[in-house]
Design an enzyme around this catalytic site. Structure first.
Site, PDB file in Angstrom:
ATOM      1  N   LYS A  31     -12.145  -1.959   7.687  1.00  0.00           N
ATOM      2  CA  LYS A  31     -11.465  -2.895   8.597  1.00  0.00           C
ATOM      3  C   LYS A  31     -11.950  -2.656  10.028  1.00  0.00           C
ATOM      4  CE  LYS A  31      -8.023  -2.508   5.113  1.00  0.00           C
ATOM      5  NZ  LYS A  31      -8.211  -3.735   4.438  1.00  0.00           N
ATOM      6  N   ASP A  58      -1.419   6.713   6.325  1.00  0.00           N
ATOM      7  CA  ASP A  58      -2.468   5.798   5.886  1.00  0.00           C
ATOM      8  C   ASP A  58      -2.697   4.823   7.045  1.00  0.00           C
ATOM      9  OD1 ASP A  58      -4.043   3.796   4.890  1.00  0.00           O
ATOM     10  OD2 ASP A  58      -2.751   3.323   3.175  1.00  0.00           O
ATOM     11  N   TRP A  61       0.831  -1.214   0.000  1.00  0.00           N
ATOM     12  CA  TRP A  61       0.000   0.000   0.000  1.00  0.00           C
ATOM     13  C   TRP A  61       0.854   1.247   0.000  1.00  0.00           C
ATOM     14  CZ3 TRP A  61      -4.354  -1.088  -1.961  1.00  0.00           C
ATOM     15  CH2 TRP A  61      -4.924  -2.343  -1.743  1.00  0.00           C
TER      16      TRP A  61
HETATM   17  N1  PMP Z   1      -4.097   1.166   2.586  1.00  0.00           N
HETATM   18  C1  PMP Z   1      -4.099   0.050   3.316  1.00  0.00           C
HETATM   19  C2  PMP Z   1      -3.153  -0.077   4.466  1.00  0.00           C
HETATM   20  C3  PMP Z   1      -4.968  -0.988   2.983  1.00  0.00           C
HETATM   21  O1  PMP Z   1      -4.957  -2.124   3.704  1.00  0.00           O
HETATM   22  C4  PMP Z   1      -5.849  -0.844   1.886  1.00  0.00           C
HETATM   23  C5  PMP Z   1      -6.853  -1.895   1.491  1.00  0.00           C
HETATM   24  N2  PMP Z   1      -6.709  -3.135   1.965  1.00  0.00           N
HETATM   25  C6  PMP Z   1      -5.788   0.346   1.141  1.00  0.00           C
HETATM   26  C7  PMP Z   1      -4.922   1.333   1.535  1.00  0.00           C
HETATM   27  C8  PMP Z   1      -6.677   0.550  -0.043  1.00  0.00           C
HETATM   28  O2  PMP Z   1      -7.935   0.871   0.406  1.00  0.00           O
HETATM   29  P1  PMP Z   1      -9.192   1.031  -0.542  1.00  0.00           P
HETATM   30  O3  PMP Z   1      -9.533  -0.314  -1.058  1.00  0.00           O
HETATM   31  O4  PMP Z   1     -10.217   1.612   0.401  1.00  0.00           O
HETATM   32  O5  PMP Z   1      -8.839   1.976  -1.624  1.00  0.00           O
END
Ligand code: PMP
Length: 357
Positions: free
Chosen positions: A193, A169, A102
């Site tokens: 989550k 994030d 991510w």
């Molecule tokens: N950042 C983290 C740490 C994640 O775990 C995730 C999704 N698992 C995301 C960003 C992406 O999130 P989204 O699907 O809401 O765009």
């Protein structure tokens, strides 16, 4: 009703009481004769739910004065681009710390917009640790990091050592443990989550940083638009916001973030102990001092055995233990709403499986 122990990484298990409340109120919200999902986002009922949600998040997370709490669409992934568009000045740059998939995606998006300096990375060891050596750029507008690496099973236990505005994030560990919000200039998290269902991203933004934003952006991509209209510039994701409110109420009933943190640490300790006492049968993939209390990752001797483990676990009601498709292995995601008994059941299962195989 047969609810399983749901180890899904997100969307993930939610508190049963929140789901039940949503069900009970679903057809006729507070005597209005309509569902909350049929109500106007500008009507008094939804307005109250959104305000209550905001107030609860402020209370539970200890968000000080001078911060905005926004409810945006587009997932955390949209924030990757939006924060770079807003907060990297023309001709300027930003520092990023790369701790996994991510973070890498956040960097890739920001690089479309401006220059990024990767101030630290754990890519050399397949992202199994949180870096402790940094090469910050004095000219960087901010430092971005990912507090919990959902796929690799690592988590920061100290903040990156910088005086620059910190942007985090926090998608996979927000509200799982006590934090000092005043140390951050921006926190963002997809809800799916710890906070609720997918569809809304919570953004906690310090006014001081908000005021530095670039102005020449399309309206929807400016934080200023959403601040000015209190997340009501357009139709916000009403149902997810309402669900986040119900989940936040549940956290409050548990005794707040300190109380859920205690349980989270206990759950993680149980499963890590089972791994560590298995004579290498279950091998944790994260370095000991970088382990996540939300996503616990491990490998077994071979993929065949892992497949068997995941299938047999599912057969006894332990669902969602498959590692992310990019890394394989086993991952137990145990967010706030995941019950302690689920961790105990997993430990029992791990011991039995080892004895039988
Ligand atoms: N950042 C983290 C740490 C994640 O775990 C995730 C999704 N698992 C995301 C960003 C992406 O999130 P989204 O699907 O809401 O765009």
């Amino acid at each position: 009703m047969n609810r399983v122990y749901n180890f899904n990484p997100g969307p993930a298990t939610l508190p049963l009481s929140a789901l039940e409340k949503a069900r009970n109120e679903f057809l006729d919200y507070l005597g209005t004769g309509m569902s909350i999902i049929e109500s106007s986002h500008r009507g008094p009922e939804f307005d109250q739910a959104a305000k209550d949600c905001q107030a609860l998040l402020k209370e539970l997370l200890g968000i000080p004065e001078g911060y905005h709490v926004l409810f945006l669409g587009g997932g955390a992934s949209t924030q990757f681009a939006m924060l770079a568009m807003n907060f990297i000045p023309k001709g300027g740059s930003a520092d990023y710390i790369n701790t996994g998939t991510w973070s890498t995606k956040a960097i890739k998006e920001a690089e479309i917009i401006a220059k990024c300096n990767v101030a630290a990375s754990s890519e050399d060891k397949n992202f199994c640790y949180i870096p402790d050596k940094f090469n910050f750029d004095t000219k960087a507008a901010f430092v971005h990091f990912t507090s919990n690496n959902t796929i690799k099973g690592t988590e920061w236990h100290n903040l990156p050592p910088t005086d620059k505005p910190l942007i985090c994030d926090m998608s996979s560990d927000i509200m799982s443990q006590q934090i000092d919000v005043s140390k951050y200039s921006m926190i963002y998290a997809g809800a799916q989550k710890n906070l609720g269902p997918s569809g809304v991203t919570v953004v906690i933004l310090k006014d001081e940083l908000a005021q530095t934003a670039n102005d020449d952006l399309p309206t929807m991509f400016k934080y200023a638009t959403h601040i000015k209209k209190d997340s009501m510039f357009n139709t916000p994701p009403t149902f997810p916001i309402y669900m986040v409110k119900l989940v936040a109420e549940w956290v409050k009933e548990q005794g707040g973030v300190a109380a859920v943190e205690k349980v989270n640490r206990k759950k993680a300790q149980l499963v890590y102990d089972a791994m560590d006492n298995s004579d290498g049968y279950y091998r944790g993939t994260a370095d000991l001092n970088s382990r996540s209390i939300m996503n616990l990752t491990m490998r077994m001797k071979d993929e065949g055995l892992e497949k068997q483990f995941i299938a047999e676990a599912k057969a006894v009601g332990l669902h969602g233990l498959k590692g992310h498709r990019s890394v394989g292995g086993i991952r137990a995601s145990m967010y706030n709403a995941f019950p302690l008994e689920g961790a105990e059941k997993l430990v029992d299962f791990m011991k039995k499986f080892k004895a039988n195989n």
